[in-house]
Design a protein around this motif. Structure first.
Motif, PDB file in Angstrom:
ATOM      1  N   ASN A 104      71.159  19.512  67.742  1.00  0.00           N
ATOM      2  CA  ASN A 104      69.883  20.166  67.832  1.00  0.00           C
ATOM      3  C   ASN A 104      68.862  19.976  66.572  1.00  0.00           C
ATOM      4  OD1 ASN A 104      71.394  23.261  68.902  1.00  0.00           O
ATOM      5  ND2 ASN A 104      72.946  23.003  67.466  1.00  0.00           N
ATOM      6  N   GLN A 105      69.687  19.407  66.037  1.00  0.00           N
ATOM      7  CA  GLN A 105      67.773  18.895  65.545  1.00  0.00           C
ATOM      8  C   GLN A 105      66.849  18.069  66.394  1.00  0.00           C
ATOM      9  OE1 GLN A 105      69.338  16.766  61.524  1.00  0.00           O
ATOM     10  NE2 GLN A 105      69.187  19.231  60.187  1.00  0.00           N
ATOM     11  N   ILE A 108      65.763  20.256  69.181  1.00  0.00           N
ATOM     12  CA  ILE A 108      64.334  20.821  68.530  1.00  0.00           C
ATOM     13  C   ILE A 108      63.300  19.925  68.401  1.00  0.00           C
ATOM     14  CG2 ILE A 108      63.215  22.153  67.058  1.00  0.00           C
ATOM     15  CD1 ILE A 108      65.617  23.580  68.972  1.00  0.00           C
ATOM     16  N   ARG A 112      59.831  20.448  69.732  1.00  0.00           N
ATOM     17  CA  ARG A 112      58.559  21.290  69.072  1.00  0.00           C
ATOM     18  C   ARG A 112      57.069  21.456  68.774  1.00  0.00           C
ATOM     19  NH1 ARG A 112      60.293  22.821  64.258  1.00  0.00           N
ATOM     20  NH2 ARG A 112      61.970  20.731  64.150  1.00  0.00           N
ATOM     21  N   ARG A 119      60.396  25.736  77.810  1.00  0.00           N
ATOM     22  CA  ARG A 119      61.421  25.685  77.422  1.00  0.00           C
ATOM     23  C   ARG A 119      62.590  25.920  77.949  1.00  0.00           C
ATOM     24  NH1 ARG A 119      58.509  26.019  72.286  1.00  0.00           N
ATOM     25  NH2 ARG A 119      59.729  28.092  71.455  1.00  0.00           N
ATOM     26  N   ILE A 147      64.678  27.480  74.800  1.00  0.00           N
ATOM     27  CA  ILE A 147      65.376  26.767  73.900  1.00  0.00           C
ATOM     28  C   ILE A 147      64.111  27.675  72.978  1.00  0.00           C
ATOM     29  CG2 ILE A 147      65.288  24.698  71.996  1.00  0.00           C
ATOM     30  CD1 ILE A 147      67.409  25.010  74.448  1.00  0.00           C
ATOM     31  N   LEU A 149      62.338  26.997  68.430  1.00  0.00           N
ATOM     32  CA  LEU A 149      62.098  25.882  67.812  1.00  0.00           C
ATOM     33  C   LEU A 149      62.959  26.785  66.461  1.00  0.00           C
ATOM     34  CD1 LEU A 149      59.483  25.390  68.147  1.00  0.00           C
ATOM     35  CD2 LEU A 149      60.734  24.342  70.076  1.00  0.00           C
ATOM     36  N   THR A 150      62.443  27.569  66.270  1.00  0.00           N
ATOM     37  CA  THR A 150      64.160  28.072  65.151  1.00  0.00           C
ATOM     38  C   THR A 150      65.132  28.658  65.142  1.00  0.00           C
ATOM     39  OG1 THR A 150      61.970  29.122  63.920  1.00  0.00           O
ATOM     40  CG2 THR A 150      63.964  29.136  62.553  1.00  0.00           C
ATOM     41  N   TYR A 159      74.660  25.122  71.053  1.00  0.00           N
ATOM     42  CA  TYR A 159      73.624  25.474  70.703  1.00  0.00           C
ATOM     43  C   TYR A 159      73.035  26.714  70.353  1.00  0.00           C
ATOM     44  CZ  TYR A 159      72.980  20.320  72.471  1.00  0.00           C
ATOM     45  OH  TYR A 159      73.197  18.675  72.470  1.00  0.00           O
ATOM     46  N   TYR A 162      69.722  28.512  69.451  1.00  0.00           N
ATOM     47  CA  TYR A 162      68.231  28.287  69.421  1.00  0.00           C
ATOM     48  C   TYR A 162      68.515  28.688  70.901  1.00  0.00           C
ATOM     49  CZ  TYR A 162      67.811  25.363  65.570  1.00  0.00           C
ATOM     50  OH  TYR A 162      68.088  24.992  64.209  1.00  0.00           O
ATOM     51  N   THR A 171      69.135  35.543  70.262  1.00  0.00           N
ATOM     52  CA  THR A 171      69.810  33.938  70.854  1.00  0.00           C
ATOM     53  C   THR A 171      71.407  34.216  70.993  1.00  0.00           C
ATOM     54  OG1 THR A 171      70.643  33.432  68.342  1.00  0.00           O
ATOM     55  CG2 THR A 171      68.972  32.643  69.454  1.00  0.00           C
TER      56      THR A 171
END
Length: 202
Positions: A104-105, A108, A112, A119, A147, A149-150, A159, A162, A171
């Motif tokens: 996930n990191q 994103i 970003r 997205r 997607i 972002l938070t 996922y 997100y 979500t």
């Protein structure tokens, strides 16, 4: 007939059991029948990977003298801005070993600076039912969203925190398990699989 799920993913196993519980009895994982199997997912599509998982699981069951149907699944998320990535590499997007948080990191970080309207994403699932002596039954399911972002929500896996669903204003991780199991990509694929399974029996 007994159904064995060819997966070690606890989230997938939980969802498949919930969705398919009225069709097979019992439904168990490979681990529950004492088989440790970690298929190398080197196919070029979700279907190729799912078929490989099903065949390896069926062979392992046959070696143990266990007669059962096998259900395999390969799934992931495709992001429009990333030309369909992570796709078949979703589970190992950030490398091995597979880790949801790192995946996930990475996703994103790649999105970003991308505006929301770019997205767009969809979850994809391919499920395969392999019954001894029969041709495999294959079905696909898709679930569109975008997607965020938070992250939001504590449910689901992968996922889901997100994966934003505009029509629900939340979500996938904020949906109840019951709601997700009615509308997700995996739910749609499993419903199609069962329809084809029933049609084949007639």
């Amino acid at each position: 007939m007994q159904l064995v799920i060819a997966s070690n993913n606890k989230g997938k196993i939980r969802e498949i059991k919930a969705i398919f519980s009225q069709q097979f009895d019992p439904i168990v994982s490979l681990k529950e029948v004492g088989i440790a199997l970690d298929t190398v997912e080197d196919g070029d599509s979700f279907e190729a990977n799912a078929l490989k998982k099903a065949r390896e699981a069926a062979a392992a069951l046959e070696q143990r003298g266990i007669e059962a149907a096998v259900l395999s699944d390969d799934s992931g998320i495709e992001v429009e801005y990333l030309n369909g990535a992570p796709g078949i590499y979703s589970a190992r997007y950030a490398g091995e070993p597979s880790d949801d948080e790192r995946n996930n990191q990475k996703l994103i970080a790649a999105l970003r600076e991308v505006p929301p309207e770019q997205r767009g994403a969809r979850y994809v699932a391919c499920v395969i039912l392999l019954i001894p002596g029969e041709d495999p039954i294959v079905a696909h399911g898709y679930w569109a969203g975008q997607i965020a972002l938070t992250p939001a929500g504590e449910g689901g896996f992968g996922y889901d925190p997100y994966f934003y669903l505009p029509e629900f204003g939340c979500t996938a991780a904020e949906l109840s398990a019951q709601a997700k199991n009615r509308i997700s990509h995996r739910a749609k694929a499993l419903q199609m699989l069962y329809t084809r399974y029933e049609a084949k029996k007639k």
